[in-house]
Scaffold this motif. Structure first.
Motif: not given
Length: 446
Positions: A27-39, A83-93
């Motif tokens: 959740l912190l990864q999603l929030g951080s990436l989306l906020l920074l990508a938006f800005l 890898p399991e942690q990064f796969h969560l981001l991958d699936a969303t992407g």
């Protein structure tokens, strides 16, 4: 009896859930990436740059290029190498890119391709064939250290990355420069549409080669599956139209969005099961949705808004996470990057210019077409991601290809503006300008 009781206990065991810490980090990864990508996307737009530049930079800042160098401890906590942690981001992407490609396919005006058929075809084929051939040749010449797998598949992937163009980036540039009504603008869109279709076909074939090896029988099998996909797309068009019409009768746009997403996901699953790329299925689904004529463009607005504002920025930010710009400090990698960028730009300009001249267009029109078709943007990013996932590209070549996508997308608008200022607007274009309600200023004054 004991055996039956044991089987029953095994059957009713709860399914394991995601660990609390893993969910927190995700959740912190999603929030951080989306906020920074938006800005950063808004900042890029403020300076007249494509928003994709800022969104990619969000991942670059949080990835190995910056954050890992400045604060390695925090970087390992927020973005662990598990890898399991990064796969969560991958699936969303992956969901984001599939829907983005579907929407791109749904905005392709195939009637425009038919109307400007022969001219667009000549420009498109020359525009993809020359950079494709140069890219393949370069792929066979690069040092072995930059080739992680089979060289033929690597060379073809590099050729495809050099040959593709990005319809969304080009369309937005033409709109921003008030060139959409010009003949060159229309021709550019037609040629890029053909480029996209050829690019997805080639990407699926090369992806199959990368997973099964370069064997004539497997290649023929992949081509056979491609033909099956295209036949099924034509046969299923009435059913897709019926489903979309039924969804349109429901109140609001929710039912239509659901049907479109279901079609995109199932088509992606089908092509993936065939050994082709999932994005190819999503693209075909979008084209079929547009071709069946049962969908009003405003009905896709909610989905398009969510994809453009949330899912696509997350995808591009995760793309940036995999870029390691520190590798460019290595002279061989830097020289390779400059060579790939030069071939990408020169090859596309040469191909588009040659196709334009063979079609009877003038010098400045040919250069304008070369500038427009040089923007690779989204499509090249997706090609790079596919190559990295399949192991065809290493981190060095992946970083180089993403940089090519950024540089070519940045250079296209100013060159388009300069070249089209030399091309006089025709009476037909004046009529089209008034019909489209475009401001009457000349492109050179825009």
């Amino acid at each position: 009896m004991c055996s039956q009781r044991g089987s029953l206990m095994l059957a009713v065991q709860p399914v394991s859930t995601i660990a609390a810490h893993q969910l927190l980090v995700f959740l912190l990864q999603l929030g951080s990436l989306l906020l920074l990508a938006f800005l950063l996307g808004r900042l890029a737009a403020r300076f007249g740059l494509p928003t994709i530049v800022g969104e990619l930079c969000a991942g670059v800042l949080l990835g190995p290029s910056v954050l890992e160098q400045v604060a390695p401890g925090f970087s390992n906590w927020l973005l662990p190498r598990d890898p399991e942690q990064f796969h969560l981001l991958d699936a969303t992407g992956q969901i984001g890119v599939l829907l983005l490609v579907t929407i791109t396919g749904a905005h392709m005006d195939l009637s425009l391709v038919r109307r400007r058929g022969s001219t667009a075809l000549r420009i498109s084929l020359a525009g993809i064939a020359i950079p494709l051939a140069l890219g393949v040749a370069l792929g066979f010449l690069l040092p072995t250290a930059l080739v992680p797998g089979e060289r033929p598949a690597f060379a073809l992937f590099l050729g495809i990355a050099m040959g593709v163009s990005a319809l969304p980036v080009i369309a937005k540039a033409l709109m921003d420069l008030r060139l959409l009504h010009r003949n060159i603008g229309q021709l550019t869109l037609c040629a890029v549409m053909v480029d996209d279709i050829v690019g997805w076909l080639l990407l699926s074939m090369v992806s199959a080669m990368a997973t099964t090896g370069v064997r004539a029988g497997d290649l023929a099998f992949s081509v056979g599956w491609l033909i099956v996909v295209l036949i099924c797309a034509m046969l299923l068009r009435p059913a897709v139209a019926a489903g979309l019409r039924a969804a349109a009768r429901a109140p609001g746009n929710g039912a239509t969005v659901t049907v479109v997403v279901v079609l995109a996901v199932l088509a992606s699953a089908a092509t993936h099961a065939m050994g082709l790329e999932a994005v190819f299925g999503a693209f075909v689904a979008g084209v079929v949705i547009r071709a069946c004529g049962a969908l009003e463009p405003p009905a896709l607005a909610p989905l398009q808004t969510f994809v453009a504002a949330v899912l696509a920025p997350l995808f591009f930010a995760t793309v940036g996470l995999r870029m390691d710009l520190t590798m460019l400090a290595d002279p061989p990698v830097l020289l390779t990057g400059l060579g790939v960028l030069t071939i990408a730009i020169v090859g596309k300009f040469a191909g588009a210019y040659l196709g334009a001249r063979l079609s009877g267009l003038g010098r400045w029109e040919g250069l304008a077409l070369g500038a427009g078709m040089n923007a690779r943007g989204v499509i090249e990013v997706i090609v790079a991601m596919v190559g990295l996932r399949l192991g065809v590209l290493g981190t060095e070549m992946y970083t180089i290809i993403i940089l090519v996508a950024i540089v070519t997308s940045l250079m296209a608008p100013p060159i388009l503006r300069a070249t089209m200022s030399k091309v006089e607007q025709t009476a037909e274009e004046d009529l089209r300008e008034r019909a489209l309600g475009i401001d009457g200023q000349r492109t050179a004054e825009a």
